[in-house]
Write an enzyme that holds these catalytic residues in place. Structure first.
Site, PDB file in Angstrom:
ATOM      1  CB  CYS A   1      18.938 -34.296 -18.206  1.00 45.59           C
ATOM      2  SG  CYS A   1      19.949 -35.543 -18.121  1.00 45.59           S
TER       3      CYS A   1
ATOM      4  CD  GLU B   1       7.231 -34.911  -1.512  1.00 49.91           C
ATOM      5  OE1 GLU B   1       7.187 -36.014  -2.545  1.00 49.91           O
ATOM      6  OE2 GLU B   1       8.340 -34.173  -1.455  1.00 49.91           O
TER       7      GLU B   1
ATOM      8  CE1 TYR C   1      14.165 -42.708  -6.143  1.00 50.92           C
ATOM      9  CE2 TYR C   1      14.334 -41.867  -3.876  1.00 50.92           C
ATOM     10  CZ  TYR C   1      13.864 -42.644  -4.709  1.00 50.92           C
ATOM     11  OH  TYR C   1      13.175 -43.609  -4.363  1.00 50.92           O
TER      12      TYR C   1
ATOM     13  CB  ALA D   1      11.489 -29.439 -11.205  1.00 50.91           C
TER      14      ALA D   1
ATOM     15  CB  ILE E   1      11.279 -41.509   1.850  1.00 51.15           C
ATOM     16  CG1 ILE E   1       9.953 -41.806   1.781  1.00 51.15           C
ATOM     17  CG2 ILE E   1      11.599 -40.128   2.142  1.00 51.15           C
ATOM     18  CD1 ILE E   1       8.969 -41.007   0.774  1.00 51.15           C
ATOM     19  N   GLY E   2      13.871 -40.484  -0.245  1.00 55.81           N
ATOM     20  CA  GLY E   2      15.004 -40.056  -0.398  1.00 55.81           C
ATOM     21  C   GLY E   2      15.407 -38.625  -1.106  1.00 55.81           C
TER      22      GLY E   2
ATOM     23  CB  SER F   1       8.749 -31.173 -11.991  1.00 50.67           C
ATOM     24  OG  SER F   1       9.158 -31.142 -10.688  1.00 50.67           O
TER      25      SER F   1
END
Length: 182
Positions: free
Chosen positions: A139, A82, A172, A13, A166-167, A9
């Site tokens: 969204c 991940e 994001y 999500a 990475i965050g 996803s």
């Protein structure tokens, strides 16, 4: 028959939440599971699978050198968080684990990066997985979110840089295709 599953996803999500729920369901039936997460993901501490809702569990970590086929324990199910950070060889190892050793492997990850480019691990998971499932997200405009964008500390969209940074929510956002191209 065991399979390799890829559940993907856009960000936020509930992939990690779903993984933790699957682990709980197996264990509630008296079965052993083994969790892996990318060593590179340190948002909540190295070796932690963490839901934004709060639940967290320790997990073994993998990097680009880890060999899943030779090092995986004999368990009822292997869960990988991940999974976009897997290498092509690691996806092949997980596919082999499912089909040769009969261990179901369920991988959770992103399909593409902040520029809409595929992650190598996700590309190979799309090619080799026996079952592919999309987890849905929305969204801000109300359409289904399928993409991710990287933003600066000021909330401005970033359109260049390393694929991996990475965050979480501070770096994001998940968006639909239309908003991705705005």
């Amino acid at each position: 028959m065991a399979k390799l599953y890829f559940r993907y996803s856009a960000m936020n999500a509930g992939k990690s939440t779903a993984l933790l729920q699957v682990a709980h369901n197996y264990e509630e039936q008296g079965q052993n599971v083994f969790l892996y997460t990318a060593a590179i993901d340190h948002r909540y501490g190295v070796g932690k699978v963490t839901s934004r809702l709060g639940p967290q569990r320790d997990a073994a970590t993998f990097d680009g050198q880890f060999d899943f086929f030779t090092q995986a324990p004999d368990v009822s199910c292997i869960l990988v968080d991940e999974a976009q950070f897997l290498t092509a060889d690691q996806v092949r190892q997980l596919h082999k684990l499912a089909h040769v050793r009969g261990i179901p492997v369920i991988c959770y990850g992103l399909r593409s990066d902040f520029l809409g480019e595929p992650f190598s691990g996700s590309t190979y998971l799309m090619a080799l997985s026996d079952t592919i499932e999309e987890l849905k997200n929305i969204c801000t405009c109300g359409k289904k979110a399928t993409m991710n964008i990287r933003v600066s500390e000021q909330g401005q969209r970033i359109t260049e840089g390393a694929q991996i940074d990475i965050g979480g929510n501070e770096r994001y956002q998940h968006v639909c295709g239309r908003c991705f191209y705005k």
